[in-house]
Design an enzyme around this catalytic site. Structure first.
Site, mmCIF file in Angstrom:
data_model
loop_
_atom_site.group_PDB
_atom_site.id
_atom_site.type_symbol
_atom_site.label_atom_id
_atom_site.label_comp_id
_atom_site.label_asym_id
_atom_site.label_seq_id
_atom_site.Cartn_x
_atom_site.Cartn_y
_atom_site.Cartn_z
ATOM 1 N N SER A 38 0.862 -1.176 0.000
ATOM 2 C CA SER A 38 0.000 0.000 0.000
ATOM 3 C C SER A 38 0.903 1.233 0.000
ATOM 4 O O SER A 38 1.886 1.269 -0.746
ATOM 5 C CB SER A 38 -0.933 -0.064 1.214
ATOM 6 O OG SER A 38 -1.856 0.988 1.203
ATOM 7 N N HIS A 65 -3.001 -1.253 -3.149
ATOM 8 C CA HIS A 65 -4.159 -0.413 -2.812
ATOM 9 C C HIS A 65 -4.151 0.795 -3.732
ATOM 10 O O HIS A 65 -3.152 1.502 -3.838
ATOM 11 C CB HIS A 65 -4.063 0.058 -1.354
ATOM 12 C CG HIS A 65 -4.307 -1.034 -0.371
ATOM 13 N ND1 HIS A 65 -4.269 -0.835 0.987
ATOM 14 C CD2 HIS A 65 -4.617 -2.354 -0.548
ATOM 15 C CE1 HIS A 65 -4.528 -1.978 1.609
ATOM 16 N NE2 HIS A 65 -4.735 -2.915 0.698
ATOM 17 N N ASP A 158 -3.916 -5.092 5.984
ATOM 18 C CA ASP A 158 -4.308 -5.953 4.873
ATOM 19 C C ASP A 158 -3.105 -6.812 4.478
ATOM 20 O O ASP A 158 -1.976 -6.344 4.470
ATOM 21 C CB ASP A 158 -4.757 -5.077 3.695
ATOM 22 C CG ASP A 158 -5.371 -5.902 2.573
ATOM 23 O OD1 ASP A 158 -5.807 -7.052 2.830
ATOM 24 O OD2 ASP A 158 -5.418 -5.387 1.439
#
Lengths: 214, 275
Positions: A38, A65, A158
């Protein structure tokens, strides 16, 4: 790596050298390298792709992301430095070795038993679609010990559960050394969920996935 | 998430057989990766530890199955998702549809109706809603019930407004709905030309003839065999030169019907039936 000297540089420690030696024989057994990240991961991924040899015997799947409804040229950005073309797969495309795939905007990217992709438009996970966990988990289901998961810089957790799934299925788990991350929360969460994961600096990850390069 | 019991491909096959035999819904040709995830999530939500327990609940509790069905199918949708698609619709497809005295559109797999509301707005702005009939179908009765009410979560409206503007919207987006507490209600006039009804793409047949079929991000939950069958159904349900709109990452490239369609826009996945 020029132009990004602000990131703390990490000299390969004895610890990570040992680990790297311990896993050096694993990459020939890998059919799929799945990389999640991310905030702060894009420069690392660009360097990783740059380090890939012209041909390689595994597929690479990237889950990053990203914003969902704005036009994106992420595939071109990632491939800009490299001889590698980054492909955003269509639903049910087969996963082929020597290719680099990028999870498309606003879909989760799953993997079927016949080694094809399935897209999924279910709820965001950890505020993200694509989310890293479902890709890692289905990669673990299908590729088992022939899967390597790599979790890079990012600001939430995540990918942590997915990384643990990859380990549980006999695959190899790697986290970017949090000390080298702009946002260390993601690899730290990965380490908590999968304590046996290897901790490697970006350059070490690069040499891990491109073993033919000196 | 890792501590929950795992579900093997064989166990999933058994579940599919059980559901088909007991309730008549056939998930045999659904994408296994997504279905596996949904079953796992259902088990976590319902705190069901093993597949054995899940089978017991499914066999013995009809109300549990209703919940399970609702959770198994993906019901996520957005208004004006992929603004570039709606822009293409507005600029390329809708003007062609204008030549028909009665325009018939099928939204296959409409979930809770957000794409149907978007289409109705588009048609209204192009002055065609009055002579359009939209058939909106879904496998899931609970979705249709919600869709008929025309409600959308208020929290989503900021994003939908941005999508609408990017898609080339011509009015104040807020003129199409009324806010009520934590949701908005779409203008009932938008839904006057819409017929919501249950239709299962796996088992049901051609039921009308359309100039445009929208089936976006539904085929991704099917395997290639079922995708081929459904695309044949769409072909048979379209008038010559009728339009088919798929999701941005759904391709006809490897499908049986590929030679019977031509691409209107490859980038936003709008196709047209050849004569």
């Amino acid at each position: 790596m020029s132009g990004r000297s602000s990131r703390p540089s990490v000299s390969p420690s004895k610890y990570s050298e040992e680990k790297r030696n311990a896993v050096a024989d694993k990459i020939p057994q890998t059919d799929l390298v799945v990389i999640g990240g991310s905030a702060g991961c894009v420069p690392v991924i660009i360097d990783l792709l740059d380090a890939l040899p012209p041909s390689f015997p595994f597929a690479v799947v990237l889950v990053i992301h990203r914003q969902k409804s704005v036009p994106s040229e992420m595939d071109k950005v990632l491939g800009s430095n490299s001889h590698v073309r980054v492909i955003e797969p269509n639903d049910k495309d087969f996963i082929l070795p020597g290719r680099v795939y990028l999870a498309p905007q606003n879909y989760h990217l799953l993997i079927e038993q016949d080694r094809s992709f399935s897209l999924d438009y279910s709820e965001p996970i950890h505020y993200s679609r694509p989310s890293i966990d479902p890709t890692f988990e289905s990669a673990a289901d299908v590729f088992g010990r022939r899967c390597t998961g790599i979790l890079l810089s990012g600001a939430n957790r995540d990918g942590a559960d997915g990384l643990a799934s990859i380990l549980q299925s006999g695959g190899t788990a790697i986290v970017q050394n949090p000390a080298t991350c702009d946002f260390p929360a993601m690899p730290q969460a990965g380490l908590e969920a999968a304590p046996e994961a290897l901790i490697l600096a970006p350059a070490e990850i690069a040499s891990f996935i491109s073993p033919e390069k000196p | 998430m890792n501590d929950t019991s795992d579900i093997t491909p064989e166990e999933l096959d058994d579940l599919i057989q059980l559901i088909k035999g007991h309730y008549g819904y056939d998930f045999g040709d659904y994408s296994r990766a997504s279905l596996t995830r949904r079953v796992r999530q259902c088990m976590e939500k319902a705190k069901i530890p093993t597949v054995y327990d899940l089978r017991f609940h499914l066999l013995n509790e009809t109300s549990f199955f209703a919940w399970f069905l609702q959770s198994l199918t993906v019901n996520v949708t957005e208004m004006f998702r992929d603004p570039a698609f709606y822009r293409n619709l507005r600029e390329t497809v809708i003007p062609r549809l204008a030549s028909y005295p009665l325009i018939k559109i099928w939204h296959a797999g409409c979930a809770t109706g957000e794409e149907v509301f978007s289409m109705a707005i588009l048609l209204k702005e192009e002055g065609l809603l009055e002579r359009t009939r939209i058939y909106a179908t879904d496998i899931n009765p609970a979705n249709l019930e919600k869709a008929r009410k025309g409600t959308v979560p208020l929290s989503a409206m900021k994003e939908y407004t941005a999508n609408y503007i990017r898609s080339g919207g011509k009015a104040e987006f807020s003129s199409y709905y009324e806010a009520r507490y934590d949701e908005v209600v779409m203008d009932p006039a938008l839904l006057e030309r819409v017929l919501f009804s249950q239709h299962n793409l796996v088992t049901d047949q051609v039921f009308n003839e359309f100039q445009l079929i929208c089936c976006r991000n539904v085929l991704i939950y099917f395997n290639k065999d079922l995708q081929n069958r459904v695309l044949k159904l769409f072909y048979d349900s379209l008038v010559p030169f009728g339009y088919l709109a798929l999701g941005m990452k759904e391709s006809l490239l490897f499908m049986d019907v590929r030679s019977q369609f031509e691409a209107v826009s490859e980038s936003v996945k709008v196709f047209r039936r050849k004569a």
